[in-house]
Design an enzyme around this catalytic site. Structure first.
Site, PDB file in Angstrom:
ATOM      1  N   ASP A 168       2.731  -0.256  12.576  1.00 22.36           N
ATOM      2  CA  ASP A 168       2.579  -1.460  13.404  1.00 22.36           C
ATOM      3  C   ASP A 168       3.707  -2.473  13.173  1.00 22.36           C
ATOM      4  O   ASP A 168       3.494  -3.674  13.312  1.00 22.36           O
ATOM      5  CB  ASP A 168       1.217  -2.112  13.141  1.00 22.36           C
ATOM      6  N   ALA A 174     -11.595  13.164  20.704  1.00 24.22           N
ATOM      7  CA  ALA A 174     -12.759  12.265  20.546  1.00 24.22           C
ATOM      8  C   ALA A 174     -13.201  11.733  21.908  1.00 24.22           C
ATOM      9  O   ALA A 174     -12.415  11.665  22.854  1.00 24.22           O
ATOM     10  CB  ALA A 174     -12.397  11.115  19.612  1.00 24.22           C
ATOM     11  N   ARG A 231       0.583  -4.557  -5.261  1.00 27.31           N
ATOM     12  CA  ARG A 231       0.759  -5.884  -4.682  1.00 27.31           C
ATOM     13  C   ARG A 231       0.960  -6.801  -5.899  1.00 27.31           C
ATOM     14  O   ARG A 231       0.291  -6.626  -6.911  1.00 27.31           O
ATOM     15  CB  ARG A 231      -0.472  -6.280  -3.872  1.00 27.31           C
ATOM     16  N   ASP A 270       0.112   2.332   9.023  1.00 25.07           N
ATOM     17  CA  ASP A 270      -0.398   1.741  10.268  1.00 25.07           C
ATOM     18  C   ASP A 270       0.563   1.820  11.457  1.00 25.07           C
ATOM     19  O   ASP A 270       0.160   1.602  12.595  1.00 25.07           O
ATOM     20  CB  ASP A 270      -0.777   0.274  10.042  1.00 25.07           C
ATOM     21  N   ARG A 293      -6.719  -2.228   9.978  1.00 28.26           N
ATOM     22  CA  ARG A 293      -7.351  -3.556   9.948  1.00 28.26           C
ATOM     23  C   ARG A 293      -6.973  -4.368  11.174  1.00 28.26           C
ATOM     24  O   ARG A 293      -7.781  -5.063  11.751  1.00 28.26           O
ATOM     25  CB  ARG A 293      -6.933  -4.316   8.686  1.00 28.26           C
ATOM     26  N   THR A 347       4.295   2.272   5.632  1.00 25.23           N
ATOM     27  CA  THR A 347       2.909   1.849   5.877  1.00 25.23           C
ATOM     28  C   THR A 347       2.275   2.830   6.858  1.00 25.23           C
ATOM     29  O   THR A 347       2.928   3.242   7.825  1.00 25.23           O
ATOM     30  CB  THR A 347       2.837   0.405   6.427  1.00 25.23           C
ATOM     31  N   ASP A 374       5.594  -5.197   5.842  1.00 28.73           N
ATOM     32  CA  ASP A 374       6.229  -6.485   6.181  1.00 28.73           C
ATOM     33  C   ASP A 374       6.088  -7.512   5.061  1.00 28.73           C
ATOM     34  O   ASP A 374       6.982  -8.336   4.858  1.00 28.73           O
ATOM     35  CB  ASP A 374       5.693  -7.026   7.509  1.00 28.73           C
ATOM     36  N   GLY A 379       0.834  -1.204   0.000  1.00 33.76           N
ATOM     37  CA  GLY A 379       0.000   0.000   0.000  1.00 33.76           C
ATOM     38  C   GLY A 379       0.865   1.249   0.000  1.00 33.76           C
ATOM     39  O   GLY A 379       1.898   1.287   0.656  1.00 33.76           O
TER      40      GLY A 379
HETATM   41  P1  ATP Z   1       0.992  -2.937   3.518  1.00 36.93           P
HETATM   42  O1  ATP Z   1       1.461  -2.693   4.928  1.00 36.93           O
HETATM   43  O2  ATP Z   1       0.526  -1.734   2.837  1.00 36.93           O
HETATM   44  O3  ATP Z   1       0.014  -4.095   3.417  1.00 36.93           O
HETATM   45  P2  ATP Z   1       2.939  -4.811   2.539  1.00 36.93           P
HETATM   46  O4  ATP Z   1       4.307  -4.653   1.984  1.00 36.93           O
HETATM   47  O5  ATP Z   1       2.817  -5.594   3.815  1.00 36.93           O
HETATM   48  O6  ATP Z   1       2.307  -3.372   2.678  1.00 36.93           O
HETATM   49  P3  ATP Z   1       1.771  -6.965   0.994  1.00 36.93           P
HETATM   50  O7  ATP Z   1       0.670  -6.957  -0.003  1.00 36.93           O
HETATM   51  O8  ATP Z   1       1.655  -7.870   2.157  1.00 36.93           O
HETATM   52  O9  ATP Z   1       1.987  -5.448   1.423  1.00 36.93           O
HETATM   53  O10 ATP Z   1       3.137  -7.363   0.241  1.00 36.93           O
HETATM   54  C1  ATP Z   1       3.544  -6.651  -0.941  1.00 36.93           C
HETATM   55  C2  ATP Z   1       4.054  -7.619  -1.968  1.00 36.93           C
HETATM   56  O11 ATP Z   1       5.207  -8.324  -1.448  1.00 36.93           O
HETATM   57  C3  ATP Z   1       3.091  -8.751  -2.338  1.00 36.93           C
HETATM   58  O12 ATP Z   1       2.128  -8.343  -3.279  1.00 36.93           O
HETATM   59  C4  ATP Z   1       4.035  -9.779  -2.908  1.00 36.93           C
HETATM   60  O13 ATP Z   1       4.389  -9.450  -4.221  1.00 36.93           O
HETATM   61  C5  ATP Z   1       5.269  -9.615  -2.022  1.00 36.93           C
HETATM   62  N1  ATP Z   1       5.238 -10.648  -0.960  1.00 36.93           N
HETATM   63  C6  ATP Z   1       4.546 -10.641   0.184  1.00 36.93           C
HETATM   64  N2  ATP Z   1       4.756 -11.770   0.895  1.00 36.93           N
HETATM   65  C7  ATP Z   1       5.595 -12.522   0.165  1.00 36.93           C
HETATM   66  C8  ATP Z   1       6.201 -13.815   0.328  1.00 36.93           C
HETATM   67  N3  ATP Z   1       5.980 -14.562   1.405  1.00 36.93           N
HETATM   68  N4  ATP Z   1       7.024 -14.248  -0.659  1.00 36.93           N
HETATM   69  C9  ATP Z   1       7.256 -13.510  -1.749  1.00 36.93           C
HETATM   70  N5  ATP Z   1       6.722 -12.289  -1.968  1.00 36.93           N
HETATM   71  C10 ATP Z   1       5.909 -11.796  -1.035  1.00 36.93           C
END
Ligand code: ATP
Length: 322
Positions: free
Chosen positions: A130, A187, A72, A128, A172, A126, A103, A11
């Site tokens: 977190d 609030a 993603r 959040d 979430r 991110t 993460d 995100g």
């Molecule tokens: P946000 O906090 O906004 O959700 P994020 O980086 O945690 O950000 P994710 O959608 O969980 O968002 O991960 C981003 C991308 O990283 C995924 O779409 C995927 O391409 C890759 N990814 C996530 N987990 C794995 C994994 N276990 N192995 C390989 N690629 C991964």
């Protein structure tokens, strides 16, 4: 090290552009070239890239979103997808990669290094806030300021009509946005995923609001077990038919907008530290800021934390909202 890649993944969050700018300009100052790939891991798979120069990152520090776009990438979860990314990493002669994301993006980075010996550093992007390993994630400060600004406006109209407003904010799994912005906007109550039974407590609290002639703001994190603002508002209306209850779901405005000054500074520090970490030979680690100092957390530990929220903040909210 001569050439590094850069992606924004997962995100988007305000401040990513400030981090991109810092990575590019720090790298160039150290004699490195930077190739940016569009839309996170999809860009590595599709070889959709741009060579970044000091000039190409001018005039972006103040802009929300990410000039590299974000995505993603379900394809990157497959071995075929990762191998295509590796092929392009080799083609571009990349020695290092910086991933700005959450993460999930760091799990992806780890998986990449299992297949190919590239050094990878992450910057936490991110809203959040977190993640284990940092007090601060890129986007959080702007998001809470956006919420406070929106609630200030909602309160004006709530006050004019003596209404209860149930405001839903992002989160979430985490109630950090709800908690900080609830204190910042004055609030009256929050409902957060980390705590069970908030809706029942809220109903008890509303019983103490002796009459309907005053405005109240109730902040609900989207992941709260109550099911969000609509359910909370419907419950209040059912229990207290005399109250005038309205709903405002802030949604994606929390991801956009010009980053705050604190965001820009912290994102700049993280980008700067990320390049230096690569040059020091560090890999598979997320840059963090803990007590205003840089920290390095292995990707395997840089996961969403399930800590309880700061009890002092919860108490302050409770005491000041009565
Ligand atoms: P946000 O906090 O906004 O959700 P994020 O980086 O945690 O950000 P994710 O959608 O969980 O968002 O991960 C981003 C991308 O990283 C995924 O779409 C995927 O391409 C890759 N990814 C996530 N987990 C794995 C994994 N276990 N192995 C390989 N690629 C991964």
């Amino acid at each position: 090290m001569k050439k590094i890649g850069l992606i924004t993944s997962g995100g988007d969050s305000p401040g990513m552009n400030a981090c991109i700018r810092a990575v590019v300009r720090t790298a160039i100052s150290k004699g490195l070239c930077v190739t940016g790939f569009y839309r996170g891991y999809d860009g590595l798979i599709d070889n959709d890239y741009v060579e970044l120069t000091a000039k190409s990152v001018s005039n972006i520090i103040h802009r929300g979103g990410t000039i590299l776009k974000s995505a993603r990438s379900p394809r990157f979860l497959s071995k075929e997808g990762k191998l295509l990314a590796v092929e392009h990493i080799k083609q571009h002669l990349l020695d290092g990669l910086i991933v700005i994301g959450g993460d999930g993006s760091f799990k992806g980075a780890s998986a990449l290094t299992d297949l190919y010996p590239i050094k990878v550093i992450g910057c936490p992007g991110t809203i959040d806030n977190d993640l284990v390993g940092t007090d601060y994630t890129i986007g959080y400060d702007t998001a809470i300021n956006t919420v406070v600004d929106a609630v200030d406006k909602i309160r004006d109209t709530a006050e004019s009509h003596d209404r209860i407003f149930v405001v839903e904010v992002m989160g979430r799994d985490a109630g950090l946005i709800a908690l900080r912005s609830a204190i910042g906007s004055g609030a009256e109550a929050i409902l957060i995923p980390e705590r069970q039974g908030d809706l029942e407590l809220l109903i008890d609290k509303i019983k103490t609001w002796r009459n309907t002639k005053s405005s109240k703001i109730i902040m609900v994190a989207e992941g709260d077990e109550s099911g969000g603002a609509v359910n909370v508002a419907n419950t209040i209306k059912r229990e207290f038919p005399n109250f005038d209850v309205k709903i405002s779901i802030l949604g994606h405005i929390q991801r956009g907008g010009n980053p705050t000054c604190m965001e820009r500074v912290n994102a700049s520090l993280m980008g700067f530290y990320a390049v230096n970490a690569l040059l020091e030979g560090k890999t598979n680690s997320m840059i963090g800021l803990i007590n205003k100092k840089v920290s390095y957390t292995p990707f395997k530990d840089a996961v969403k934390h399930i800590d309880e929220l700061n009890p002092v903040l919860l108490e302050v909210l409770e005491v000041l909202s009565n």
